[in-house]
Design a protein around this motif. Sequence first.
Motif, PDB file in Angstrom:
ATOM      1  N   ASP A  44       0.834  -1.203   0.000  1.00  0.00           N
ATOM      2  CA  ASP A  44       0.000   0.000   0.000  1.00  0.00           C
ATOM      3  C   ASP A  44       0.869   1.253   0.000  1.00  0.00           C
ATOM      4  O   ASP A  44       1.992   1.261   0.476  1.00  0.00           O
ATOM      5  CB  ASP A  44      -0.933   0.005   1.218  1.00  0.00           C
ATOM      6  CG  ASP A  44      -0.179  -0.113   2.519  1.00  0.00           C
ATOM      7  OD1 ASP A  44       0.996  -0.537   2.483  1.00  0.00           O
ATOM      8  OD2 ASP A  44      -0.742   0.229   3.570  1.00  0.00           O
ATOM      9  N   GLY A  45       0.379   2.302  -0.596  1.00  0.00           N
ATOM     10  CA  GLY A  45       1.055   3.599  -0.594  1.00  0.00           C
ATOM     11  C   GLY A  45       2.308   3.633  -1.441  1.00  0.00           C
ATOM     12  O   GLY A  45       2.394   3.040  -2.513  1.00  0.00           O
ATOM     13  N   LEU A  46       3.306   4.356  -0.923  1.00  0.00           N
ATOM     14  CA  LEU A  46       4.554   4.539  -1.654  1.00  0.00           C
ATOM     15  C   LEU A  46       5.344   3.243  -1.791  1.00  0.00           C
ATOM     16  O   LEU A  46       6.067   3.054  -2.783  1.00  0.00           O
ATOM     17  CB  LEU A  46       5.421   5.593  -0.961  1.00  0.00           C
ATOM     18  CG  LEU A  46       4.928   7.035  -1.084  1.00  0.00           C
ATOM     19  CD1 LEU A  46       5.816   7.953  -0.266  1.00  0.00           C
ATOM     20  CD2 LEU A  46       4.893   7.468  -2.522  1.00  0.00           C
ATOM     21  N   VAL A  47       5.212   2.353  -0.832  1.00  0.00           N
ATOM     22  CA  VAL A  47       5.916   1.073  -0.921  1.00  0.00           C
ATOM     23  C   VAL A  47       5.410   0.278  -2.122  1.00  0.00           C
ATOM     24  O   VAL A  47       6.186  -0.319  -2.863  1.00  0.00           O
ATOM     25  CB  VAL A  47       5.758   0.271   0.390  1.00  0.00           C
ATOM     26  CG1 VAL A  47       6.375  -1.102   0.254  1.00  0.00           C
ATOM     27  CG2 VAL A  47       6.367   1.016   1.550  1.00  0.00           C
ATOM     28  N   GLY A  48       4.114   0.286  -2.344  1.00  0.00           N
ATOM     29  CA  GLY A  48       3.550  -0.400  -3.509  1.00  0.00           C
ATOM     30  C   GLY A  48       4.035   0.191  -4.819  1.00  0.00           C
ATOM     31  O   GLY A  48       4.355  -0.543  -5.759  1.00  0.00           O
ATOM     32  N   GLN A  49       4.115   1.507  -4.863  1.00  0.00           N
ATOM     33  CA  GLN A  49       4.625   2.153  -6.075  1.00  0.00           C
ATOM     34  C   GLN A  49       6.102   1.838  -6.290  1.00  0.00           C
ATOM     35  O   GLN A  49       6.546   1.613  -7.420  1.00  0.00           O
ATOM     36  CB  GLN A  49       4.420   3.662  -5.982  1.00  0.00           C
ATOM     37  CG  GLN A  49       2.965   4.072  -6.040  1.00  0.00           C
ATOM     38  CD  GLN A  49       2.783   5.566  -5.822  1.00  0.00           C
ATOM     39  OE1 GLN A  49       3.750   6.297  -5.626  1.00  0.00           O
ATOM     40  NE2 GLN A  49       1.532   6.004  -5.859  1.00  0.00           N
ATOM     41  N   ALA A  50       6.876   1.791  -5.217  1.00  0.00           N
ATOM     42  CA  ALA A  50       8.290   1.446  -5.334  1.00  0.00           C
ATOM     43  C   ALA A  50       8.463   0.007  -5.808  1.00  0.00           C
ATOM     44  O   ALA A  50       9.344  -0.287  -6.620  1.00  0.00           O
ATOM     45  CB  ALA A  50       8.991   1.643  -3.995  1.00  0.00           C
ATOM     46  N   ILE A  51       7.607  -0.889  -5.333  1.00  0.00           N
ATOM     47  CA  ILE A  51       7.689  -2.287  -5.760  1.00  0.00           C
ATOM     48  C   ILE A  51       7.371  -2.412  -7.243  1.00  0.00           C
ATOM     49  O   ILE A  51       7.997  -3.199  -7.956  1.00  0.00           O
ATOM     50  CB  ILE A  51       6.778  -3.173  -4.887  1.00  0.00           C
ATOM     51  CG1 ILE A  51       7.389  -3.296  -3.491  1.00  0.00           C
ATOM     52  CG2 ILE A  51       6.578  -4.539  -5.503  1.00  0.00           C
ATOM     53  CD1 ILE A  51       6.548  -4.040  -2.503  1.00  0.00           C
ATOM     54  N   VAL A  52       6.420  -1.637  -7.727  1.00  0.00           N
ATOM     55  CA  VAL A  52       6.118  -1.651  -9.164  1.00  0.00           C
ATOM     56  C   VAL A  52       7.331  -1.180  -9.966  1.00  0.00           C
ATOM     57  O   VAL A  52       7.701  -1.790 -10.981  1.00  0.00           O
ATOM     58  CB  VAL A  52       4.878  -0.781  -9.466  1.00  0.00           C
ATOM     59  CG1 VAL A  52       4.705  -0.571 -10.953  1.00  0.00           C
ATOM     60  CG2 VAL A  52       3.628  -1.415  -8.883  1.00  0.00           C
TER      61      VAL A  52
END
Length: 88
Positions: A44-52
């Motif tokens: 969720d959040g920025l961590v999810g975007q970083a994982i993408v």
Amino acid sequence: MDPYTTAPRSSRWRRGVYAAGIVIPFTASQLWALLVLLRLAPLDGLVGQAIVLIGLGSVAAIWAGWRWTWQLGRDKDRQPAPKTRIPT
């Protein structure tokens, strides 16, 4: 078969095999690290975007490595077979 063509050099084949020997372990480690990250990190959040972004970078790195391996192992001196025309 054209008697004047040269035999393919084995050095190209060896370079392709050596390149694959380098790329295969790195591909496996990239996929393993990505799977561990996907399993342990919250998405969720920025961590999810970083994982993408990390996933896209891993895919790009794997693609570049295999493309490099393919180009090293390919016989560039070989000409394509001439097209034969069937008379009608």
